[in-house]
Structure formats: structure tokens, C-alpha cells
Write a protein that holds these residues in place. Structure first.
Motif, PDB file in Angstrom:
ATOM      1  N   UNK A  79       0.826  -1.214   0.000  1.00  0.00           N
ATOM      2  CA  UNK A  79       0.000   0.000   0.000  1.00  0.00           C
ATOM      3  C   UNK A  79       0.859   1.263   0.000  1.00  0.00           C
ATOM      4  N   UNK A  80       1.927   1.270   0.802  1.00  0.00           N
ATOM      5  CA  UNK A  80       2.746   2.486   0.927  1.00  0.00           C
ATOM      6  C   UNK A  80       3.933   2.495  -0.033  1.00  0.00           C
ATOM      7  N   UNK A  81       4.247   1.351  -0.665  1.00  0.00           N
ATOM      8  CA  UNK A  81       5.298   1.326  -1.665  1.00  0.00           C
ATOM      9  C   UNK A  81       6.660   0.904  -1.173  1.00  0.00           C
ATOM     10  N   UNK A  82       6.781   0.507   0.082  1.00  0.00           N
ATOM     11  CA  UNK A  82       8.028   0.015   0.669  1.00  0.00           C
ATOM     12  C   UNK A  82       7.656  -0.583   2.017  1.00  0.00           C
ATOM     13  N   UNK A  83       8.609  -1.277   2.638  1.00  0.00           N
ATOM     14  CA  UNK A  83       8.346  -1.786   3.988  1.00  0.00           C
ATOM     15  C   UNK A  83       7.847  -0.629   4.847  1.00  0.00           C
ATOM     16  N   UNK A  84       6.662  -0.776   5.430  1.00  0.00           N
ATOM     17  CA  UNK A  84       6.063   0.323   6.191  1.00  0.00           C
ATOM     18  C   UNK A  84       6.940   0.739   7.369  1.00  0.00           C
ATOM     19  N   UNK A  85       7.827  -0.151   7.826  1.00  0.00           N
ATOM     20  CA  UNK A  85       8.734   0.177   8.934  1.00  0.00           C
ATOM     21  C   UNK A  85       9.803   1.180   8.516  1.00  0.00           C
ATOM     22  N   UNK A  86       9.939   1.406   7.202  1.00  0.00           N
ATOM     23  CA  UNK A  86      10.894   2.405   6.721  1.00  0.00           C
ATOM     24  C   UNK A  86      10.361   3.817   6.908  1.00  0.00           C
TER      25      UNK A  86
END
Length: 296
Positions: free
Chosen positions: A111-118
Motif C-alpha cells: 500500500x505504501x510502496x516500501x516496507x512500512x517500517x521504513x
């Protein structure tokens, strides 16, 4: 929920019948000419909408989605379903919860385009109430919220705008360069985000996925996390992942809390830390000259 007809509508229908302007079939029986309302079914929330606040349990009475352009604190990025044969709500740390978190983890990252933890983001899972479960609700909702920091004492941000694609390009939400604040022993107590053009001594380098083992409790348990983050530093900067890496930089690891670990969150945030100097600019791709071996 049933559909209630207001008094004004009832009056208009009565006037229409008297004037003959909206006459229906003329058999005189008013009970057989209206399509039956569909049977009431279990409530299921929508995805891709936003909500005023974070909730672990969602009821129909409290369900009040808003457009993501309006102020909100949480965004529903996906709605999935528990297995049809599951007869009881999931319990903390159960296989059902772990499977749901794994799905939400994958969905949120897409959904956000990268690991959301980033980013300064927090993933949570909402489920039906006990009454909703009894009535047949079997959904789970994957929610993302922006937080003030990924360090301790974080609070949820009231924001406007969707998080869709928020990490697909440079963004204020994305983690980057940091300035450390040290504890009395000289270690890193907390990290504060700063612009990379200012002098700083730390930088977020990525997420390392820890293996499925108990939450670290002893010094020996933490060793794999440090080793994993050191390898992440090597890839980020572009230096050899060998014994000299320890002499190039220190490392700060930020694993999820014990509660999140129990439901299957294994994403460890990794930071490069320069305990002996400060730099300006990012060290991404800087290579050995940007992160030289320290001789003292």
C-alpha cells in the motif's frame, strides 16, 4: 440496519396516491408490489477509507469512516476474512493472529510502496466485537497510522491525505538521517530525525527480518539482531560485509516490542551509528571512502 421512512416521505406518498400522479399496479393490494428488503447480514468495514481514531475492536455503532482528505488518525489499507470454519475470535499470540498480522504486513507494505517500517508508521489489526463475531462477522482490518517517532513514547499523528504510495518516493514520513542522544553509559538512548544536510551521527539503513525465535532476553539472544543489522549497513553503504565492518561503524537495533513479537512482527529497524564523528549528507552508496575503517 432497517431503512426508516421519514414522515415527510410518507406524506408525499399519500398525496401521490390521492392525485394519481405516481400510481403503481392497480390491483388494490399494497403489500405485494414492493420488492422485499434484503436480509440483514454481518457488518464488514471498507478498506481504503480513514477513521478518526485507532481501534482494536470495531462495532457497527462506532463505525464512522471519513474521507482521507479530512483530518484522521488511522487509514484502513486492507480488509480480509478469517477462515469460514473458525468458531471463536482469535486470541493474542495464536496462529490465527500471526497469520492475520503476516497478511497485514504484506498488504501495508504494498500500500505504501516500501516496507512500512521504513517510515514513521505503525501497523495494527482491528477485529469485530464479540457481538459482531456471534452475528457472523469474520473480517479483520489492517490499519496504518503515522506516529511522531519510531522511538519510545510515540503518539499517533492527526493527518490529512492518504498514505497510499507514501514511501514509494521521498517523503517526510520516511526515516532517514538521525542525531543520537546518549545515555550515561555512552550508548544511544534515543534517535532524533534531522535533515541529512545538517551534521548528524546516525542514519536509518533498512529493515532486517529476524527469524522466528523467542523474543531476545539475554545478551546472547541479541547477537543475531546486531549481526543482521550490520549486514544491512554493509548493503546500504556499499562496503564489505566482513570483520572490518565493526571498525567502520557502530549499529543501533530497534526491534518491535515483545507484544508485537508474539503476533509475528519480526521487522527490526537498523541504524548506522558513528560514535566518534558526525557527517553531513547521506551515507547511502558512499562506499569504503565514505565509511572508512577507523584506526583508533
Amino acid at each position: 440496519m432497517g431503512h426508516r421512512v421519514g414522515r415527510g416521505v410518507v406524506a408525499a406518498l399519500a398525496v401521490g396516491a390521492l392525485l394519481g400522479g405516481c400510481a403503481g399496479p392497480g390491483d388494490g393490494d399494497l403489500t405485494d408490489d414492493w420488492r422485499a428488503l434484503p436480509a440483514a447480514g454481518p457488518f464488514t468495514p471498507e478498506s481504503g477509507v480513514c477513521h478518526a481514531d485507532v481501534a482494536d475492536v470495531v462495532t457497527l455503532a462506532a463505525y464512522d469512516p471519513v474521507d482521507c482528505s479530512a483530518p484522521h488518525r488511522v487509514e484502513a489499507v486492507h480488509v480480509g476474512a478469517f477462515p469460514a470454519g473458525q468458531s471463536a475470535p482469535p486470541t493474542g499470540g495464536s496462529t490465527d493472529v500471526r497469520g492475520v498480522f503476516a497478511d497485514c504486513d504484506t498488504r501495508a507494505t504494498a500500500y505504501v510502496g516500501d516496507d512500512w517500517r521504513a517510515g514513521r508508521l505503525r501497523l495494527s489489526v482491528a477485529v469485530p466485537s464479540a457481538a459482531g463475531w456471534t452475528s457472523g462477522s469474520r473480517w479483520y482490518r489492517c490499519d496504518l497510522a503515522e506516529v511522531t517517532t519510531t522511538e519510545a513514547a510515540a503518539t499517533v499523528v492527526t493527518r490529512t491525505g492518504s498514505l497510499r504510495g507514501a514511501l514509494a518516493a521521498p517523503s517526510p514520513v520516511r526515516l532517514g538521517c538521525q542525531q543520537s542522544r546518549r545515555d550515561r553509559g555512552g550508548g544511544v538512548e534515543t534517535l532524533l530525525p534531522v535533515e541529512c544536510g545538517t551534521r548528524h551521527d546516525a542514519e536509518f539503513v533498512g529493515v532486517w527480518q529476524a527469524p522466528d525465535r523467542p523474543y531476545p532476553a539475554r545478551d546472547a539472544d541479541w547477537a543475531p539482531l546486531y549481526a543482521g543489522c550490520r549486514s544491512t549497513i554493509a548493503r546500504y553503504v556499499g562496503v564489505p560485509d566482513d570483520l572490518t565492518l565493526r571498525f567502520r561503524a557502530d549499529v543501533v537495533v530497534r526491534p518491535p516490542g515483545a507484544g508485537r513479537w508474539r503476533v509475528g512482527d519480526r521487522g527490526v529497524r537498523c541504524y548506522l551509528w558513528l560514535s566518534d564523528r558526525a557527517v553531513t549528507g547521506s551515507l547511502k552508496g558512499a562506499g569504503p571512502s565514505g565509511l572508512p575503517v577507523r584506526t583508533r
